[in-house]
Design a protein around this motif. Structure first.
Motif, short mmCIF file in Angstrom:
data_model
loop_
_atom_site.label_atom_id
_atom_site.label_comp_id
_atom_site.label_asym_id
_atom_site.label_seq_id
_atom_site.Cartn_x
_atom_site.Cartn_y
_atom_site.Cartn_z
N ALA A 26 -4.22 -7.34 -5.37
CA ALA A 26 -5.52 -7.10 -5.51
C ALA A 26 -6.19 -8.01 -6.70
O ALA A 26 -7.20 -8.78 -6.48
N GLU A 45 -4.34 -7.03 -17.97
CA GLU A 45 -3.17 -6.23 -17.34
C GLU A 45 -2.54 -5.37 -18.30
O GLU A 45 -2.03 -6.02 -19.40
N SER A 53 2.52 -2.01 -8.51
CA SER A 53 3.35 -1.75 -7.19
C SER A 53 3.58 -2.62 -6.38
O SER A 53 4.41 -2.74 -5.55
N THR A 54 2.74 -3.55 -6.42
CA THR A 54 2.91 -4.89 -5.73
C THR A 54 4.34 -5.41 -5.83
O THR A 54 5.19 -5.66 -4.69
N LEU A 60 5.11 -6.71 2.66
CA LEU A 60 4.73 -6.88 4.00
C LEU A 60 3.27 -6.64 4.21
O LEU A 60 2.63 -5.71 3.85
N VAL A 168 -6.79 -1.45 -20.41
CA VAL A 168 -8.22 -1.14 -20.51
C VAL A 168 -8.44 0.32 -20.83
O VAL A 168 -7.94 1.10 -19.88
N ASN A 204 -5.40 0.01 -8.77
CA ASN A 204 -4.71 0.84 -8.14
C ASN A 204 -5.32 2.12 -8.14
O ASN A 204 -6.43 2.38 -8.65
N ASN A 231 -0.24 3.11 -12.84
CA ASN A 231 -1.26 3.34 -12.05
C ASN A 231 -1.92 4.69 -12.35
O ASN A 231 -1.18 5.81 -11.38
N ASP A 234 -7.24 5.35 -13.21
CA ASP A 234 -8.47 4.69 -14.24
C ASP A 234 -9.56 4.47 -13.23
O ASP A 234 -10.72 4.77 -13.43
N GLY A 427 -5.65 -0.52 -4.20
CA GLY A 427 -5.61 0.82 -4.09
C GLY A 427 -6.60 1.64 -5.00
O GLY A 427 -6.81 2.77 -5.20
N GLY A 443 1.65 -1.06 6.19
CA GLY A 443 0.95 -2.24 5.60
C GLY A 443 -0.60 -1.81 5.09
O GLY A 443 -1.06 -2.97 4.54
N LEU A 446 -1.21 -3.12 1.27
CA LEU A 446 -1.37 -4.47 0.78
C LEU A 446 -2.60 -5.04 1.66
O LEU A 446 -3.16 -5.91 1.32
#
Ligand code: FAD
Length: 470
Positions: A26, A45, A53-54, A60, A168, A204, A231, A234, A427, A443, A446
């Motif tokens: 995302a 990040e 999690s990606t 898919l 963050v 997420n 995740n 937050d 997420g 799916g 994603l």
């Protein structure tokens, strides 16, 4: 630690028009979209390498009406996809939310392929439960690590700044809930502050936060969490503190087929192609075809929280397109035997019970009949030697509840009005799965990362433009 601090009088070390928190699918897609609209972007990040999690996913992405579907002669449309989403979640999601992502995801995938060279292809050899068309797309390895690597490559090639090891910990906001900037912690214990005109929450859900999972998804409070540990919810905590509306917090994606103890996802194609699950007593216990998500809690209710996914060589050949499955085989998690009795011996379960179960399954397939759980075996190919089995358990993959957003992925307050400059994607936003595990259509994770990621990035960039024009 996810705090809101008063923005009054705060000096920021530097300011960037669009800040994106989180470097998963995302966040990377939002960054590409915002950059393309001419906005300066910074991705923050917490990890040393953006993965999220990606990277753990199969990568898919469901999308209707794509050129890959057309090339395969598959008819599909955003309306059909939205209907499948609502059907799986029994009408719980807001139809506007389902329509928004169903409309946006196909063009987003084609954009990622055309503009950033992602080698997308259609999974054309099996249909996921609840999908009325073959519409799952992926990259060659069918792995999320390839997806995030390629997205990161695209972001780097575009010259977008990604600051890693930047966790963050706080947002600075004013009384009107406008976010002026964020504070992030560095590995040496120091903290820095960056100002922004628009903020995209792409960090997420709360699957990694035991306390929040216990509160919102109690049936999986003790389950293995298979998603990214960073995740921690937050986005939800910040959003709620700013007055945002949240919805369907009990919604989640579970999975009833995680190889145990290997800890590797075993594709649900093992079931949809005609395999079954038995417990350690050799008996079936459910209609596995309802979906892998709700199957997590069902498997966890079996003795020792364990099940065996039983299939055959033909199905293994289909499953082998997935990196995860190949890994499970390489680790010896997939047992093989020439007959059910031999398989039962390897599984250390009662051979007579397993043989009786498989004989009954084969009868149902021959007769095209449904079982007592409601699984319809009509058209399912018989299992043939050599047989295969994997020992699995149920796990929580990710949460599906989150912040309510509008057509521009702007976070809405509890009265349905957009917060001044806050967007959410993936997420971090409320998904389209409703409040139950059974509402998760394959799916959906994603889907909101890709569709809302692009929308959020575009909208954040145009909000910045409008602000500059004022
Ligand atoms: C095993 C598994 C298989 C899956 N398979 C599929 C699939 O095939 N198809 C599908 O659609 N979905 C699948 N999913 C779900 C899918 O992975 C997620 O829905 C999707 O990756 C979410 O993307 P995201 O960008 O929102 O989050 P993520 O990819 O998790 O990225 C969030 C990022 O935010 C960072 N972050 C968090 N908090 C902070 C903070 N405070 N400061 C800075 N950074 C922060 C994290 O470190 C992380 O990198 C699967 C999930 C799992 C666990």
């Amino acid at each position: 630690m996810s705090r809101i601090l008063p923005a009054d009088g705060v000096e920021f070390e530097f300011t960037v028009p669009v800040v994106v928190i989180g470097g998963g699918a995302a966040g990377m897609i939002a960054a590409l979209a915002a950059h393309e609209q001419g906005a300066g972007v910074l991705v923050l990040e917490r990890d040393a390498l953006p993965q999220g999690s990606t990277a753990l996913s199969a990568g898919l992405i469901p999308a209707p009406g794509t050129r890959w579907q057309r090339a395969a002669g598959i008819e599909d449309s955003p309306e059909l996809f939205a209907a499948d989403i609502l059907g799986k979640a029994k009408g719980e999601p807001d139809p506007a939310d389902a329509a928004r992502v169903a409309r946006a995801v196909g063009p987003a995938l084609e954009w990622l392929a055309d503009r950033y060279g992602l080698p997308v292809s259609l999974v054309d050899n099996f249909t996921y439960p609840g999908h009325g068309a073959r519409r799952m797309h992926g990259l060659p390895s069918r792995s999320g690590s390839e997806l995030i690597d390629r997205l990161r490559g695209a972001v780097e090639a575009a010259g977008i700044d990604v600051l890693c090891e930047a966790h963050v910990t706080a947002l600075y906001a004013d009384a009107a809930s406008r976010v002026h900037g964020v504070e992030f912690a560095r590995p040496d214990g120091s903290s820095e502050r960056v100002g922004c005109s628009a903020l995209v929450l792409a960090c997420n859900g709360y699957g990694g936060n035991r306390e929040l999972v216990g509160r919102h998804v109690p049936e999986l409070a003790d389950a293995l969490y298979f998603g990214h540990p960073g995740n921690q919810g937050d986005a939800l905590l910040w959003g709620e503190a700013l007055g945002a509306a949240s919805r369907h917090l009990s919604g989640h994606q579970g999975h009833g087929s995680v190889a145990h103890p290997a800890g590797i996802l075993v594709t649900w194609a093992t079931i949809t192609e005609g395999g079954v699950q038995v417990n350690t007593e050799g008996r079936r216990f459910s209609n596995e075809e309802q979906g892998y998500s709700e199957q997590a809690a069902i498997v966890l209710r079996q003795p020792d929280g364990i099940a065996w996914t039983v299939f055959d060589d033909r199905i293994a050949a289909i499953a082998r397109q997935f990196e995860d499955f190949r890994q499970a085989e390489a680790m010896g998690a997939v047992l093989t035997a020439d007959d059910p009795a031999g398989l039962a011996r390897l599984m250390k379960i009662d051979p007579d019970a397993l043989a009786a179960t498989l004989t009954e399954v084969e009868r149902l397939k021959r007769e095209g009949a449904a079982d007592g759980f409601g699984r319809d075996f009509a058209g399912a190919p018989p299992l043939a030697a050599p047989y295969r089995a994997v020992r699995v358990t149920g796990a929580l993959f990710h949460t599906q509840g989150g912040l309510v957003v509008d057509d521009d992925a702007r976070v809405l307050d509890r009265q349905g009005r957009p917060l001044p400059n806050l967007h959410a994607a993936g997420g971090a936003a409320c998904g389209v799965s409703g409040s139950k595990a059974s509402g998760y259509l394959s799916g959906n994770g994603l889907l909101t990362a890709v569709a809302l990621g692009r929308i959020a990035g575009q909208a954040a960039a145009s909000a910045v433009r409008e602000e500059n024009d004022r």
